[in-house]
Design a protein around this motif. Structure first.
Motif, PDB file in Angstrom:
ATOM      1  N   LEU A 153      13.130  -6.672   0.482  1.00 28.16           N
ATOM      2  CA  LEU A 153      13.806  -7.892   0.040  1.00 28.16           C
ATOM      3  C   LEU A 153      12.886  -9.111   0.024  1.00 28.16           C
ATOM      4  O   LEU A 153      13.184 -10.098  -0.651  1.00 28.16           O
ATOM      5  N   ASN A 154      11.746  -8.997   0.745  1.00 23.98           N
ATOM      6  CA  ASN A 154      10.834 -10.144   0.759  1.00 23.98           C
ATOM      7  C   ASN A 154       9.773 -10.086  -0.326  1.00 23.98           C
ATOM      8  O   ASN A 154       8.991 -11.010  -0.498  1.00 23.98           O
ATOM      9  N   ASP A 155       9.779  -8.968  -1.089  1.00 29.46           N
ATOM     10  CA  ASP A 155       8.841  -8.886  -2.225  1.00 29.46           C
ATOM     11  C   ASP A 155       9.273  -9.887  -3.295  1.00 29.46           C
ATOM     12  O   ASP A 155      10.440 -10.248  -3.388  1.00 29.46           O
ATOM     13  N   LEU A 156       8.301 -10.255  -4.123  1.00 31.08           N
ATOM     14  CA  LEU A 156       8.633 -11.174  -5.218  1.00 31.08           C
ATOM     15  C   LEU A 156       9.591 -10.522  -6.215  1.00 31.08           C
ATOM     16  O   LEU A 156       9.442  -9.333  -6.544  1.00 31.08           O
ATOM     17  N   GLY A 157      10.537 -11.308  -6.679  1.00 32.08           N
ATOM     18  CA  GLY A 157      11.470 -10.814  -7.699  1.00 32.08           C
ATOM     19  C   GLY A 157      10.742 -10.368  -8.948  1.00 32.08           C
ATOM     20  O   GLY A 157      11.135  -9.408  -9.627  1.00 32.08           O
ATOM     21  N   THR A 158       9.655 -11.059  -9.229  1.00 31.48           N
ATOM     22  CA  THR A 158       8.892 -10.753 -10.449  1.00 31.48           C
ATOM     23  C   THR A 158       8.114  -9.444 -10.324  1.00 31.48           C
ATOM     24  O   THR A 158       7.556  -8.971 -11.312  1.00 31.48           O
ATOM     25  N   SER A 159       8.072  -8.856  -9.127  1.00 29.36           N
ATOM     26  CA  SER A 159       7.343  -7.592  -8.978  1.00 29.36           C
ATOM     27  C   SER A 159       8.193  -6.400  -9.394  1.00 29.36           C
ATOM     28  O   SER A 159       7.712  -5.277  -9.486  1.00 29.36           O
ATOM     29  N   LEU A 160       9.465  -6.641  -9.658  1.00 34.89           N
ATOM     30  CA  LEU A 160      10.358  -5.543 -10.050  1.00 34.89           C
ATOM     31  C   LEU A 160      10.164  -5.169 -11.526  1.00 34.89           C
ATOM     32  O   LEU A 160       9.585  -5.940 -12.289  1.00 34.89           O
ATOM     33  N   SER A 161      10.685  -3.997 -11.892  1.00 35.64           N
ATOM     34  CA  SER A 161      10.624  -3.598 -13.305  1.00 35.64           C
ATOM     35  C   SER A 161      11.574  -4.482 -14.107  1.00 35.64           C
ATOM     36  O   SER A 161      12.427  -5.173 -13.536  1.00 35.64           O
ATOM     37  N   GLY A 162      11.432  -4.443 -15.431  1.00 40.05           N
ATOM     38  CA  GLY A 162      12.263  -5.291 -16.300  1.00 40.05           C
ATOM     39  C   GLY A 162      13.747  -5.099 -16.059  1.00 40.05           C
ATOM     40  O   GLY A 162      14.509  -6.067 -15.923  1.00 40.05           O
ATOM     41  N   GLY A 163      14.162  -3.833 -15.984  1.00 42.37           N
ATOM     42  CA  GLY A 163      15.581  -3.532 -15.787  1.00 42.37           C
ATOM     43  C   GLY A 163      16.067  -4.016 -14.434  1.00 42.37           C
ATOM     44  O   GLY A 163      17.177  -4.543 -14.298  1.00 42.37           O
ATOM     45  N   GLN A 164      15.191  -3.834 -13.420  1.00 43.11           N
ATOM     46  CA  GLN A 164      15.556  -4.293 -12.070  1.00 43.11           C
ATOM     47  C   GLN A 164      15.627  -5.821 -12.027  1.00 43.11           C
ATOM     48  O   GLN A 164      16.514  -6.389 -11.391  1.00 43.11           O
ATOM     49  N   GLN A 165      14.669  -6.467 -12.720  1.00 45.92           N
ATOM     50  CA  GLN A 165      14.680  -7.941 -12.767  1.00 45.92           C
ATOM     51  C   GLN A 165      15.979  -8.448 -13.381  1.00 45.92           C
ATOM     52  O   GLN A 165      16.568  -9.429 -12.912  1.00 45.92           O
ATOM     53  N   GLN A 166      16.419  -7.748 -14.435  1.00 44.31           N
ATOM     54  CA  GLN A 166      17.653  -8.197 -15.086  1.00 44.31           C
ATOM     55  C   GLN A 166      18.846  -8.018 -14.144  1.00 44.31           C
ATOM     56  O   GLN A 166      19.730  -8.854 -14.068  1.00 44.31           O
ATOM     57  N   ARG A 167      18.827  -6.923 -13.387  1.00 45.56           N
ATOM     58  CA  ARG A 167      19.916  -6.724 -12.422  1.00 45.56           C
ATOM     59  C   ARG A 167      19.827  -7.747 -11.293  1.00 45.56           C
ATOM     60  O   ARG A 167      20.847  -8.175 -10.749  1.00 45.56           O
ATOM     61  N   LEU A 168      18.581  -8.148 -10.962  1.00 46.23           N
ATOM     62  CA  LEU A 168      18.408  -9.208  -9.958  1.00 46.23           C
ATOM     63  C   LEU A 168      19.029 -10.507 -10.487  1.00 46.23           C
ATOM     64  O   LEU A 168      19.702 -11.235  -9.740  1.00 46.23           O
ATOM     65  N   CYS A 169      18.810 -10.774 -11.770  1.00 49.53           N
ATOM     66  CA  CYS A 169      19.397 -11.989 -12.363  1.00 49.53           C
ATOM     67  C   CYS A 169      20.917 -11.917 -12.357  1.00 49.53           C
ATOM     68  O   CYS A 169      21.593 -12.933 -12.169  1.00 49.53           O
ATOM     69  N   ILE A 170      21.439 -10.702 -12.574  1.00 51.15           N
ATOM     70  CA  ILE A 170      22.898 -10.529 -12.517  1.00 51.15           C
ATOM     71  C   ILE A 170      23.381 -10.762 -11.075  1.00 51.15           C
ATOM     72  O   ILE A 170      24.377 -11.459 -10.844  1.00 51.15           O
ATOM     73  N   ALA A 171      22.615 -10.224 -10.098  1.00 48.45           N
ATOM     74  CA  ALA A 171      22.965 -10.434  -8.686  1.00 48.45           C
ATOM     75  C   ALA A 171      22.935 -11.926  -8.358  1.00 48.45           C
ATOM     76  O   ALA A 171      23.828 -12.447  -7.671  1.00 48.45           O
ATOM     77  N   ARG A 172      21.933 -12.618  -8.890  1.00 49.62           N
ATOM     78  CA  ARG A 172      21.814 -14.058  -8.652  1.00 49.62           C
ATOM     79  C   ARG A 172      23.017 -14.786  -9.240  1.00 49.62           C
ATOM     80  O   ARG A 172      23.557 -15.721  -8.639  1.00 49.62           O
ATOM     81  N   ALA A 173      23.440 -14.336 -10.413  1.00 52.99           N
ATOM     82  CA  ALA A 173      24.586 -14.982 -11.066  1.00 52.99           C
ATOM     83  C   ALA A 173      25.877 -14.738 -10.286  1.00 52.99           C
ATOM     84  O   ALA A 173      26.690 -15.649 -10.128  1.00 52.99           O
ATOM     85  N   ILE A 174      26.044 -13.513  -9.782  1.00 53.62           N
ATOM     86  CA  ILE A 174      27.326 -13.225  -9.117  1.00 53.62           C
ATOM     87  C   ILE A 174      27.368 -13.659  -7.652  1.00 53.62           C
ATOM     88  O   ILE A 174      28.439 -13.723  -7.065  1.00 53.62           O
ATOM     89  N   ALA A 175      26.182 -13.999  -7.093  1.00 47.82           N
ATOM     90  CA  ALA A 175      26.141 -14.402  -5.682  1.00 47.82           C
ATOM     91  C   ALA A 175      26.980 -15.655  -5.425  1.00 47.82           C
ATOM     92  O   ALA A 175      27.495 -15.851  -4.322  1.00 47.82           O
ATOM     93  N   VAL A 176      27.124 -16.509  -6.456  1.00 52.54           N
ATOM     94  CA  VAL A 176      27.897 -17.744  -6.255  1.00 52.54           C
ATOM     95  C   VAL A 176      29.374 -17.535  -6.590  1.00 52.54           C
ATOM     96  O   VAL A 176      30.132 -18.494  -6.727  1.00 52.54           O
ATOM     97  N   LYS A 177      29.774 -16.262  -6.730  1.00 53.58           N
ATOM     98  CA  LYS A 177      31.175 -15.894  -7.012  1.00 53.58           C
ATOM     99  C   LYS A 177      31.731 -16.621  -8.231  1.00 53.58           C
ATOM    100  O   LYS A 177      32.730 -17.355  -8.129  1.00 53.58           O
ATOM    101  N   PRO A 178      31.124 -16.383  -9.371  1.00 52.59           N
ATOM    102  CA  PRO A 178      31.628 -17.056 -10.582  1.00 52.59           C
ATOM    103  C   PRO A 178      32.903 -16.367 -11.071  1.00 52.59           C
ATOM    104  O   PRO A 178      33.250 -15.287 -10.589  1.00 52.59           O
ATOM    105  N   GLU A 179      33.582 -17.008 -12.018  1.00 49.41           N
ATOM    106  CA  GLU A 179      34.731 -16.356 -12.646  1.00 49.41           C
ATOM    107  C   GLU A 179      34.303 -15.693 -13.946  1.00 49.41           C
ATOM    108  O   GLU A 179      34.872 -14.691 -14.365  1.00 49.41           O
TER     109      GLU A 179
END
Lengths: 218, 252
Positions: free
Chosen positions: B142-168
């Motif tokens: 979890l302490n690795d850079l987000g940018t070190s992930l593969s493209g697909g993983q990065q996109q899922r990280l962005c999705i995780a970032r979006a849902i972390a704030v509990k959006p509607e």
């Protein structure tokens, strides 16, 4: 409007052309098969029987093309409906071809001693089914919804004529037991034509789906 | 059926040029709606109106009414930060912050002041990563850079970032266009899972993707909404000839 991808446009057109070809061969077969019933012409009967190979070939060609397009192009909307409809219609057309082959095969063997009135009734029945098939094919290519539903309704007339004809042949058989094999052939011919009416009805249901995206009764 | 977002007579201008013409379109709660149409049709512009991404473009002017839970997001003194807590966004190219995987996800909850307790934040991060289908793959780094992930993983990280704030609502602007087919399938499967909890609006150029993931589809052309409806209907028997011609590859 044409597809941006010309190869796709050509593939769809090729299916349509092959359907037209299949339809026109069937119409010729139908006309010839009815002539065989009237004339007992064996050469003409053979011609009808030989053409069945062509129909079967076209059935496979169209089927292969549809299969390829679905795999390679993921068709949508009217293309998808056309391909879906084609794949079902060619089966019906192929079956119509089989029944016409039966009409020709049985037709030329029927004794010339069979009364003309029976043959004429069969010709009337065949004529109605033949016109129905012709109109159905036009309807398929012109995609006219009202016609599709109206043509399908004509199957009732074919069924009634077939039912009456069977009664007539049965009475004739009772009086003329020398002609039982010929009478059975007449019944098979009539049944074949009646089945063609059913296939044409199926085709009209598919055309309804092609145009409307749903079946008439759904 | 409840609407998560309603829009009424939306017009968008870039200077003198009108990009969106009087569009009224509603988005059902817990459904995936796909916006499709050729380049320049206004679908992304429209999507960006839904969380006021166009605010930063100086020459851009938005007219009409866009409401979330009956609250007009362009009026009613809504702060943009407050709006974007409700309406998250995932972009075409994965764009994780140059921070650790953990901090990428924790960023939103932190600025919105969700918690200052470490164990609670750990829980928020883990839950978001799990929902985004990424947790198992990154839990030991979890302490690795987000940018070190593969493209697909990065996109899922962005999705995780979006849902972390509990959006509607989650807006997705071509979220898979930079991904390979497997990464795309994973995201598409995720979209289907996420709609249980969120309303998703996705802009895509891939007709097949729209057909696969969405419940509703809206077709845009030259800034107009041509047709909207159930995805199965749009892709099998659309009412409008233009829709038919676009999705069958006759123009666009």
């Amino acid at each position: 409007m044409q597809h941006t991808d010309k190869n796709y446009e050509n593939q769809i057109n090729l299916i349509n052309e092959n359907l037209v070809k299949m339809g026109s061969i069937l119409e010729q077969q139908f006309s010839d098969a009815l002539k065989v019933v009237a004339s007992r012409d064996q050469n003409l009967a053979n011609k009808v029987i030989e053409k069945d190979d062509l129909i079967n070939q076209l059935n496979h060609d169209i089927s292969d093309l549809v299969f390829q397009i679905i795999a390679m192009r993921q068709p949508m909307a009217d293309d998808l409906r056309f391909l879906f409809c084609s794949i079902k219609i060619i089966r019906d057309l192929e079956r119509i071809g089989d029944h016409l082959t039966t009409v020709a095969k049985k037709g030329y063997r029927v004794s010339t001693n069979i009364p003309d009135q029976l043959i004429e009734k069969l010709e009337v029945l065949g004529g109605k089914a033949s016109v129905m098939t012709h109109d159905a094919l036009n309807c398929l290519f012109e995609r006219k919804l009202a016609q599709a539903d109206q043509i399908a309704e004509r199957d009732d007339i074919i069924d009634t004529l077939h039912g009456n004809f069977i009664k007539d042949v049965l009475s004739y058989m009772k009086e003329n037991d020398d002609f039982i094999p010929d009478s059975l052939a007449l019944i098979q011919i009539s049944k074949g034509i009646e089945r063609i009416g059913d296939y044409v009805t199926n085709i009209m249901e598919e055309v309804h789906f092609l145009i409307e995206g749903k079946y008439n009764n759904s | 059926m409840v609407n998560a977002i309603t829009t009424e007579n939306v017009n968008v201008f870039y200077g003198d040029k009108q990009a969106i013409n009087n569009i009224s379109l509603n988005f059902l709660k817990n459904k995936v709606t796909a916006l499709i149409g050729p380049s320049g049709c206004g679908k992304s512009t429209f999507l960006r109106c839904l969380n006021r991404m166009n605010d930063v473009i100086e020459i851009c002017r938005v007219e009409g009414k866009i409401s979330i839970n009956d609250q007009d997001i362009y009026k009613d003194q809504i702060e943009v930060e407050q709006l974007r807590e409700k309406v998250g966004m995932v972009f075409q190219k994965p764009n994780p912050f140059p921070k650790s995987i953990y901090d990428n996800v924790a960023y939103g909850p932190r600025i919105h002041g969700f918690t200052d307790k470490k164990n609670e934040m750990d829980e928020i991060v883990a839950t978001a990563l799990k929902k985004a289908g990424l947790f198992e793959e990154v839990k030991d780094r979890l302490n690795d850079l987000g940018t070190s992930l593969s493209g697909g993983q990065q996109q899922r990280l962005c999705i995780a970032r979006a849902i972390a704030v509990k959006p509607e609502v989650i807006l997705m602007d071509e979220p898979c266009s930079a991904l390979d087919p497997i990464a795309t399938s994973i995201i598409e499967e995720l979209i289907t899972e996420l709609k249980e909890s969120y309303t998703i609006i996705i802009v895509t150029h891939s007709m097949q993707q729209a057909a696969r993931v969405s419940d509703k589809t809206a077709f845009f052309h030259l800034g107009n909404l041509i047709e909207e409806g159930d995805t199965t209907k749009i892709f099998t028997k659309p009412d409008n000839q233009k829709t038919n011609d676009y999705i069958t590859g006759r123009f666009g």
